[in-house]
Design a protein around this motif. Sequence first.
Motif, mmCIF file in Angstrom:
data_model
loop_
_atom_site.group_PDB
_atom_site.id
_atom_site.type_symbol
_atom_site.label_atom_id
_atom_site.label_comp_id
_atom_site.label_asym_id
_atom_site.label_seq_id
_atom_site.Cartn_x
_atom_site.Cartn_y
_atom_site.Cartn_z
ATOM 1 N N ILE A 150 0.842 -1.201 0.000
ATOM 2 C CA ILE A 150 0.000 0.000 0.000
ATOM 3 C C ILE A 150 0.874 1.246 0.000
ATOM 4 N N ARG A 151 1.950 1.237 0.787
ATOM 5 C CA ARG A 151 2.863 2.386 0.799
ATOM 6 C C ARG A 151 3.497 2.589 -0.578
ATOM 7 N N GLU A 152 3.882 1.496 -1.234
ATOM 8 C CA GLU A 152 4.470 1.601 -2.561
ATOM 9 C C GLU A 152 3.461 2.168 -3.557
ATOM 10 N N ILE A 153 2.233 1.737 -3.454
ATOM 11 C CA ILE A 153 1.179 2.242 -4.340
ATOM 12 C C ILE A 153 0.959 3.729 -4.088
ATOM 13 N N ASP A 154 0.943 4.118 -2.816
ATOM 14 C CA ASP A 154 0.776 5.539 -2.486
ATOM 15 C C ASP A 154 1.923 6.373 -3.050
ATOM 16 N N LYS A 155 3.148 5.844 -2.978
ATOM 17 C CA LYS A 155 4.285 6.564 -3.551
ATOM 18 C C LYS A 155 4.099 6.738 -5.051
ATOM 19 N N CYS A 156 3.671 5.681 -5.725
ATOM 20 C CA CYS A 156 3.456 5.753 -7.181
ATOM 21 C C CYS A 156 2.383 6.781 -7.518
ATOM 22 N N ILE A 157 1.317 6.786 -6.752
ATOM 23 C CA ILE A 157 0.241 7.764 -6.990
ATOM 24 C C ILE A 157 0.766 9.175 -6.771
ATOM 25 N N GLY A 158 1.577 9.339 -5.731
ATOM 26 C CA GLY A 158 2.168 10.651 -5.466
ATOM 27 C C GLY A 158 3.041 11.110 -6.619
ATOM 28 N N LEU A 159 3.835 10.195 -7.174
ATOM 29 C CA LEU A 159 4.700 10.543 -8.313
ATOM 30 C C LEU A 159 3.873 10.878 -9.555
ATOM 31 N N LEU A 160 2.767 10.176 -9.744
ATOM 32 C CA LEU A 160 1.914 10.448 -10.899
ATOM 33 C C LEU A 160 1.215 11.793 -10.794
ATOM 34 N N GLU A 161 0.947 12.238 -9.565
ATOM 35 C CA GLU A 161 0.242 13.505 -9.378
ATOM 36 C C GLU A 161 1.133 14.719 -9.596
ATOM 37 N N ARG A 162 2.438 14.510 -9.635
ATOM 38 C CA ARG A 162 3.361 15.638 -9.820
ATOM 39 C C ARG A 162 3.260 16.231 -11.191
#
Length: 89
Positions: free
Chosen positions: A77-89
């Motif tokens: 879940i943390r890895e997925i959240d990181k990916c989502i954060g990177l996509l939102e940039r």
Amino acid sequence: MLESLRQNITKLIALYEGEKQRAGELSAKLSAAEEQNEAYRKQITDLTRKIDNLRLEGALSSKGGNAAARERIEKLIREIDKCIGLLER
């Protein structure tokens, strides 16, 4: 003297053509190696994913594995959240 100059120019042209052909061959080899490298990277990614899935499956199927399974799921879940954060940039 003029004939010697012509011979030298001819030799230079021949050397140039040889090096040009060699550069083309090396370029083709590099392209092939890069394609193979990318295929290996994809294979490594797939195998890593399979290993993770098998570890998760093993953690879920073992009796004392609830804590390990929960930890693994939280990590995912943390890895997925990181990916989502990177996509939102």
